[in-house]
Structures are given as C-alpha cells and as structure tokens.
Design a protein around this motif. Structure first.
Motif, PDB file in Angstrom:
ATOM      1  N   MET A  96      39.950  97.620 -27.430  1.00 23.92           N
ATOM      2  CA  MET A  96      40.994  96.922 -27.080  1.00 23.92           C
ATOM      3  C   MET A  96      41.501  95.632 -28.408  1.00 23.92           C
ATOM      4  N   SER A  97      41.335  94.628 -27.337  1.00 21.81           N
ATOM      5  CA  SER A  97      42.112  93.202 -28.415  1.00 21.81           C
ATOM      6  C   SER A  97      41.034  92.708 -27.878  1.00 21.81           C
ATOM      7  N   ARG A  98      41.409  91.347 -26.513  1.00 21.79           N
ATOM      8  CA  ARG A  98      40.994  90.238 -26.208  1.00 21.79           C
ATOM      9  C   ARG A  98      40.225  90.393 -25.123  1.00 21.79           C
ATOM     10  N   ASP A 246      46.172  99.381 -20.520  1.00 17.93           N
ATOM     11  CA  ASP A 246      47.143  97.339 -21.548  1.00 17.93           C
ATOM     12  C   ASP A 246      45.804  96.603 -20.974  1.00 17.93           C
ATOM     13  N   VAL A 247      45.293  96.694 -19.245  1.00 19.17           N
ATOM     14  CA  VAL A 247      44.216  95.583 -19.576  1.00 19.17           C
ATOM     15  C   VAL A 247      43.448  96.627 -18.739  1.00 19.17           C
ATOM     16  N   VAL A 248      41.390  96.128 -18.225  1.00 19.28           N
ATOM     17  CA  VAL A 248      40.735  96.365 -17.829  1.00 19.28           C
ATOM     18  C   VAL A 248      40.425  95.527 -17.106  1.00 19.28           C
ATOM     19  N   MET A 264      40.176  91.953 -20.339  1.00 18.37           N
ATOM     20  CA  MET A 264      40.198  93.284 -21.954  1.00 18.37           C
ATOM     21  C   MET A 264      41.458  93.569 -21.788  1.00 18.37           C
ATOM     22  N   ALA A 265      42.077  92.795 -22.995  1.00 18.01           N
ATOM     23  CA  ALA A 265      44.025  93.221 -22.728  1.00 18.01           C
ATOM     24  C   ALA A 265      43.929  93.864 -24.158  1.00 18.01           C
ATOM     25  N   GLY A 266      44.572  95.107 -24.192  1.00 16.72           N
ATOM     26  CA  GLY A 266      44.858  95.739 -25.042  1.00 16.72           C
ATOM     27  C   GLY A 266      45.867  95.296 -25.847  1.00 16.72           C
ATOM     28  N   VAL A 272      49.704  87.341 -24.270  1.00 14.99           N
ATOM     29  CA  VAL A 272      50.777  87.022 -22.638  1.00 14.99           C
ATOM     30  C   VAL A 272      49.889  85.720 -22.758  1.00 14.99           C
ATOM     31  N   LEU A 273      48.875  85.100 -21.976  1.00 17.66           N
ATOM     32  CA  LEU A 273      47.791  84.126 -21.655  1.00 17.66           C
ATOM     33  C   LEU A 273      48.228  83.152 -22.986  1.00 17.66           C
TER      34      LEU A 273
END
Length: 395
Positions: A96-98, A246-248, A264-266, A272-273
């Motif tokens: 994931m990313s962030r 996409d989001v967890v 956790m976002a992909g 987005v935020l």
C-alpha cells in the motif's frame, strides 16, 4: 479488596453499558489470565482480538517501557520516529502507499468513509457519496459507523443517523451491482464477518466485487479491524483472498494491548486527505506506535503466520473431534473461529460454564461461540481449553 467490593464500586461509579462476567483479572502470561483470587483461565478471547501476542509479552512490554521513559505524547504537530517506523512497516508489508493513525476501529472506519467521499467529490463533484456495506456487517459504535453496520437492530435510539449508506447481501454480486449505482463512492466489507457469526465471504465473490469497483471507479474498502494483524494466518485477510483494496482499516491487534487504529490507502487515494482534512489528538502516539512496531516485527514473519494457520486448524479439528451433538460446525480462518451451535438456547449456559471451569470465550451472531485466542497460544494451552470443552459440551 474482594470481588464483591470491586463489583459494588463499579456499579456506583461506572456507566452501566456492559454486561460483565463475574470475574476481575489481575495479571496474565501468554494466553493465560489470572483473576484476583489466583484462579487461572485459558483465554480464547485476547481482549476481543486485541492482545494478539498474549499477556506480558516481553518484546511489547520492553518497547512500551522504553518509549514511556522517553516520550509518551507530543501531538501530530511534530514528527516522532515510532509513528513513521510503524507506517513504513505496514506499507512495506502490504504494497500500500500511506497510513493515517487514529485510536480505534470505529475511528479507522470513519477515516475510510471520509477518504471515499472526498475522493469522489474531488473527482466527480456532488451526488456521488453513497457507501455500500454488506448485510450482517459490523463497522463500529459511532453514529456514522453504526449506520454503516448492516444489522438493523443497531439502528435505534441515536437518531438521526448519518445518511448515505445502503446494504447488499453478502456473496450476491448482482445485489451489490444493483445497490452500488452511479451515486456510490465506496464499497466497504469485512472479508470475514466477525460480530454477526464469523462468516468468511466467498473468495470468488470478493474478487468479483473488487473488479466491479475497479471498473466503476468505486473505492474498494476492507475493514480489517478484527481480521487484520495476523488473525487470519496472513498479516491481513485481503492477502488470503487475493485482492488489493484501495483502502484498509485496522485496529485491535495492531497495538498488542494499547489503543491504536489506522487507515491505509493505496496509490489511487493516498493523497486524498491533505493538510487539515483529518486529524486525531492521540492518533499515532509514540507509545502506541512503539507497541505496534514490536507487534509488526513478529506478525510479519512468515514462520509466525504459518504457525497461526497450523494452530487454527489444530484448534478447529480438536473441537470437531469432541463429537458433541451441540456442535453443528466450526468455521472461520486462522485463529478467528466460530463454533456454530445446534441449540442456540444453550449458548449462555455453555459460555458461563466454560468460564466457571477456566476457559474464556466470546459470542457472535445468534448461534455462535467466537474464538479469538492470542496468536501465541500454545498447543498445550489449546489442549487444556479443549479438555474443558469436552466436559462442558456434554451438558
């Protein structure tokens, strides 16, 4: 102080929102708890999935103690290393990313909902804000996450609830497509529905639902509050189902006993935020994140996760081998299991008698005894618990 004195003080000073069992615990070791009278209990609950590495875990205790002696809180106006360390471990273990850190599962799910709605609003404008969840889901106790929960009996007393939710039948792709129309920004689901009865979703359905979301630019969001952090035999259950959300969301086991939640976002929605869009006073505290780092160092080891799977299968087969006419089935994944009862009217009696004889269990849905033992439970402790079950399930 006697148990009765403790009970009387609780009744005087604490809001009566819980139906507590008549036990007060004092300390624990591994998967065993000890009450104030010195009686031992094999814990098959882990604080409802929280104490994933058991009690008095030396690595978690050392990490928290060291951090407490340095810095307990400073706020998110400044940088702290434990938060960044925990985020890096999660991102590298999942692709994931962030990550955004909060304090609980409900807060993490609120964060997922905000991400989905802002993603859609930024890209498409107004009119595309609906979140579709599944019938029999559970997503939290806040006003919004209660409404996100797909069980009608939770939708009472606290009106008005947050609008913008609909519910699709689990494992019914056509119903999901029908509910998730052009006004939908996100689909949110637990891949193993915990509170409603430990119900794993069909893997083909999950993959098809994920693909449907991709094709329609709807965020596919997975609630891993109960299923994450090694509980299923993978770090997150979505890895067992072969999908990438996409989001967890996550919480419970992440802090090994300390309160922490996270979203956790992909790559698709990692940005987005922005500054000022979301926040949390206590989220990402150095103490909780130090604990999370210690937990993640253990539960990301392949051999640790392999053992979770083996112990889960061993526990399941041991319970089925009891051969009790009270047990219809044992379902679940890893060390998240549900004993389905043939006679649900006996459930409270069974749970109470197990506790009396030193085994702690949970309930779920209308006919299930739920098991969420510490992931470090030993086979000897499993045998000890099953030996008690043999006697109790004889009724």
């Amino acid at each position: 102080m006697s148990f009765q004195e403790i009970k009387d003080r609780e009744a005087t000073y604490v809001m009566q929102t819980y139906g507590r069992f008549p036990v007060c615990f004092d300390h624990g070791e591994g998967a065993v708890l000890v009450d104030i009278d010195g009686k031992e209990y094999v814990d098959l609950t882990s604080g409802i999935g929280v104490n994933c590495l058991g009690y008095h875990n030396p690595k978690v205790t050392a990490a928290v103690t060291e951090q407490a002696n340095k810095l307990m809180h400073v706020s998110n106006l400044y940088y702290t290393e434990p938060m960044i360390d925990a985020a890096e471990k999660l991102v590298k273990a999942t692709g994931m990313s962030r990550v955004f850190f909060g304090n609980s599962g409900a807060e993490a799910n609120e964060g997922m909902i905000k991400i989905a709605r802002k993603y859609s609003h930024d890209k498409y404008g107004e009119g595309r804000s609906k979140i579709v969840t599944l019938v029999n889901s559970f997503h939290g106790r806040t006003i919004t996450t209660l409404k996100a929960t797909g069980q009608e009996h939770f939708h009472h007393d606290f009106f008005p609830f947050t609008e913008g939710f609909d519910y699709a039948e689990a494992n019914d792709l056509e119903d999901l497509k029908k509910k998730a129309g052009k006004d939908t920004c996100g689909v949110m689901m637990e891949l193993i529905q915990g509170e409603s009865g430990v119900r794993p979703l069909d893997a083909d359905y999950v993959k098809a639902a994920c693909e449907f979301c991709r094709e329609n630019d709807i965020l596919f969001m997975v609630d891993e509050v109960q299923t994450g952090i090694g509980r299923s035999g993978a770090l997150f259950s979505f890895q067992k189902f072969g999908v990438k959300p996409d989001v967890v969301s996550m919480a419970k086991g992440l802090g090994g006993g300390l309160p922490i939640g996270a979203v956790m976002a992909g790559e698709k929605c990692a940005d987005v935020l922005g500054k000022g869009d979301h926040g949390s006073t206590f989220g990402g505290s150095p103490m909780s994140c130090a604990a999370a780092c210690a937990v993640l160092d253990e539960v990301t080891k392949p051999e640790f996760l392999e053992e979770v799977e083996k112990k889960g299968e061993y526990l399941k087969e041991s319970i089925l081998a009891i051969g009790s006419p009270e047990i219809a089935d044992v379902r679940g994944m890893g060390l998240m299991l549900g004993i389905v009862l043939k006679n649900p009217e006996n459930r409270l009696k069974i749970v109470g008698e197990l506790l009396n004889q030193g085994v702690m269990v949970l309930t779920a849905g209308e006919d299930v005894i739920r098991l969420l033992p510490p992931l470090v439970i030993t086979r000897e402790e499993i045998d000890r618990a099953v030996a008690v079950m043999k006697k109790v399930f004889g009724l």
